[in-house]
Motif scaffolding. Structure first.
Motif, PDB file in Angstrom:
ATOM      1  N   PRO A 161       0.843  -1.205   0.000  1.00  0.00           N
ATOM      2  CA  PRO A 161       0.000   0.000   0.000  1.00  0.00           C
ATOM      3  C   PRO A 161       0.872   1.247   0.000  1.00  0.00           C
ATOM      4  O   PRO A 161       2.000   1.241   0.523  1.00  0.00           O
ATOM      5  CB  PRO A 161      -0.798  -0.123   1.295  1.00  0.00           C
ATOM      6  N   ALA A 162       0.358   2.313  -0.588  1.00  0.00           N
ATOM      7  CA  ALA A 162       1.099   3.575  -0.635  1.00  0.00           C
ATOM      8  C   ALA A 162       0.128   4.739  -0.508  1.00  0.00           C
ATOM      9  O   ALA A 162      -0.899   4.785  -1.205  1.00  0.00           O
ATOM     10  CB  ALA A 162       1.889   3.690  -1.938  1.00  0.00           C
ATOM     11  N   VAL A 163       0.456   5.678   0.350  1.00  0.00           N
ATOM     12  CA  VAL A 163      -0.334   6.895   0.528  1.00  0.00           C
ATOM     13  C   VAL A 163       0.206   7.969  -0.410  1.00  0.00           C
ATOM     14  O   VAL A 163       1.422   8.169  -0.507  1.00  0.00           O
ATOM     15  CB  VAL A 163      -0.279   7.381   1.989  1.00  0.00           C
ATOM     16  N   ASN A 164      -0.691   8.659  -1.102  1.00  0.00           N
ATOM     17  CA  ASN A 164      -0.272   9.718  -2.020  1.00  0.00           C
ATOM     18  C   ASN A 164       0.425  10.852  -1.276  1.00  0.00           C
ATOM     19  O   ASN A 164       0.202  11.082  -0.083  1.00  0.00           O
ATOM     20  CB  ASN A 164      -1.485  10.301  -2.756  1.00  0.00           C
ATOM     21  N   LEU A 165       1.250  11.604  -2.005  1.00  0.00           N
ATOM     22  CA  LEU A 165       1.805  12.846  -1.477  1.00  0.00           C
ATOM     23  C   LEU A 165       0.652  13.786  -1.139  1.00  0.00           C
ATOM     24  O   LEU A 165      -0.257  13.983  -1.951  1.00  0.00           O
ATOM     25  CB  LEU A 165       2.721  13.492  -2.526  1.00  0.00           C
ATOM     26  N   GLY A 225      -1.462  -7.622   5.729  1.00  0.00           N
ATOM     27  CA  GLY A 225      -0.123  -7.925   6.199  1.00  0.00           C
ATOM     28  C   GLY A 225       0.986  -7.090   5.603  1.00  0.00           C
ATOM     29  O   GLY A 225       2.109  -7.109   6.110  1.00  0.00           O
ATOM     30  N   GLN A 226       0.704  -6.351   4.532  1.00  0.00           N
ATOM     31  CA  GLN A 226       1.719  -5.502   3.906  1.00  0.00           C
ATOM     32  C   GLN A 226       1.579  -4.076   4.432  1.00  0.00           C
ATOM     33  O   GLN A 226       0.483  -3.519   4.439  1.00  0.00           O
ATOM     34  CB  GLN A 226       1.599  -5.534   2.386  1.00  0.00           C
ATOM     35  N   ILE A 227       2.700  -3.499   4.856  1.00  0.00           N
ATOM     36  CA  ILE A 227       2.683  -2.201   5.536  1.00  0.00           C
ATOM     37  C   ILE A 227       3.284  -1.125   4.638  1.00  0.00           C
ATOM     38  O   ILE A 227       4.323  -1.332   3.993  1.00  0.00           O
ATOM     39  CB  ILE A 227       3.469  -2.284   6.857  1.00  0.00           C
ATOM     40  N   SER A 228       2.641   0.015   4.625  1.00  0.00           N
ATOM     41  CA  SER A 228       3.104   1.142   3.810  1.00  0.00           C
ATOM     42  C   SER A 228       4.324   1.793   4.442  1.00  0.00           C
ATOM     43  O   SER A 228       4.669   1.549   5.605  1.00  0.00           O
ATOM     44  CB  SER A 228       1.991   2.187   3.693  1.00  0.00           C
TER      45      SER A 228
END
Length: 375
Positions: free
Chosen positions: A143-147, A237-240
């Motif tokens: 996962p990824a959080v946008n800028l 289970g996957q961490i940003s």
């Protein structure tokens, strides 16, 4: 003189002539010395990449390197990895600001897993450096959080948030492809849904909604003493990468309904619109978030209890309509909800018919104006 330090210097020049009637003449001189002070600035703090296992296709992303100070700024950029070898590169590796740098990851030969690294950007001639963290998922989806990807859930404008506020997170691979609503149990909104959870400053955040590109949640009250904190999104289970979130005590914003009009209701429960305008002296209820602590205090994720106890805002709230101030009868948490504030106010007299700008204020902070239809 290169030896002069930063500052202002004054002096004078005296010109004398024994035969001149206006002698001596004095010319005042002022000199301001400003030694160049370059300041390294990067447009982001982290990058996340994903690739399929066995792929040999490289992926790239860019960031901006700027000089927010004065004078020339030269830099070096060095990739580092904690495992997997030399899968990370950056170009150009040296140069001068302002510049755009390209970060590339190469999955060739990498086994399935999560790889971490960084781009260390150093200012030449100084001890200053900054690191862009890099996560690379091979055969897994990170996962990824946008800028600037976390904002007030009512206005979507403010990105400096308040404890207790309803907020939205935008990004990629945040949750299930088809969105799911959060569930409440035992008087509290849950902090895990469809394998998705979020921590803010280490405290689990109550979740209203989760999907692949958006999460709606409450900022925990536990971060009330902080001016910034770290947000981590976990998806199955996957961490940003850690997302640094700025905080402030108050961040008022008014909710807007699906018809584009703000969430303000009459006492009969009908929404105020251009076809159902408000009238002078009418009592209305407006719904907002980001109004800060309440008294008595309430727990993170707790549905506001119904009953005789009112959870009033600690700071006084105000409403203005047009150029007139409205009388506020109540400002506090709405019963049965999490992080939702209700403000009851009376429509002022003397307003012109049509849309009038309404502004919600609390403390010394005001919301964006929204139109209130009056007649």
């Amino acid at each position: 003189d290169a030896s002069l330090a930063n500052g202002s210097y004054t002096g004078s020049i005296t010109i004398s002539d024994g035969s001149a009637m206006n002698a001596p003449m004095v010319i005042n001189v002022a000199l301001v010395v400003q030694v160049p002070n370059p300041v390294l600035a990067l447009s982001l703090t982290g990058l996340t990449f994903n690739s399929t296992a066995g792929s040999t296709t490289k992926s790239s992303s860019t960031f901006a390197l700027t000089n927010s100070g004065t004078g020339a700024l030269n830099f070096n950029a060095v990739p580092t990895t904690t495992s997997g070898g030399n899968w990370l590169s950056v170009s150009p590796a040296t140069g001068a600001a302002n510049a755009t740098l390209t970060v590339t990851v190469d999955p060739t030969g990498l086994a399935a897993g999560v790889y971490s690294g960084g781009i260390v950007v150093s200012q030449i001639g100084s001890q200053t450096s900054q690191t862009i963290q890099v996560l690379f998922g091979v055969g897994v989806t990170l996962p990824a959080v946008n800028l600037n990807g976390i904002s007030n859930g009512a206005s979507f404008a403010s990105t400096i948030l308040a404890p207790g506020e309803i907020v939205s997170v935008f990004g990629l691979n945040l949750g299930p492809a088809s969105g799911q609503l959060g569930l409440a149990s035992g008087g509290f909104l849950g902090t895990s849904q469809a394998g998705v959870s979020v921590t803010i400053g280490g405290t689990p955040a109550p979740l209203f909604f989760v999907s692949s590109t958006q999460i709606n949640m409450q900022v925990p009250w536990e971060v009330s003493s902080k001016t910034s904190t770290t947000v981590l999104v976990t998806n199955n289970g996957q961490i940003s990468l850690g997302y640094t979130q700025l905080l402030r005590p108050l961040d008022p914003a008014i909710f807007v309904a699906s018809n584009g009009r703000m969430a303000v209701l009459t006492q009969a429960g009908t929404q105020v619109t251009t076809s159902n305008p408000a009238s002078a002296g009418q009592v209305l209820s407006l719904y907002a978030t980001g109004l800060g602590p309440v008294s008595p205090a309430i727990l993170t994720g707790q549905l506001t209890p119904s009953g005789t106890t009112l959870y009033n805002t600690v700071s006084a709230a105000s409403i203005s309509v047009g150029s007139a101030n409205a009388s506020v009868g109540f400002a506090g948490l709405a019963p049965g909800f999490v992080g939702l504030y209700q403000i009851n106010f009376t429509v002022p007299t003397g307003l012109a018919a049509g849309d009038q700008p309404l502004v919600l204020g609390i403390g010394n902070i005001t919301s964006l104006p929204l139109p209130l239809a009056v007649h």
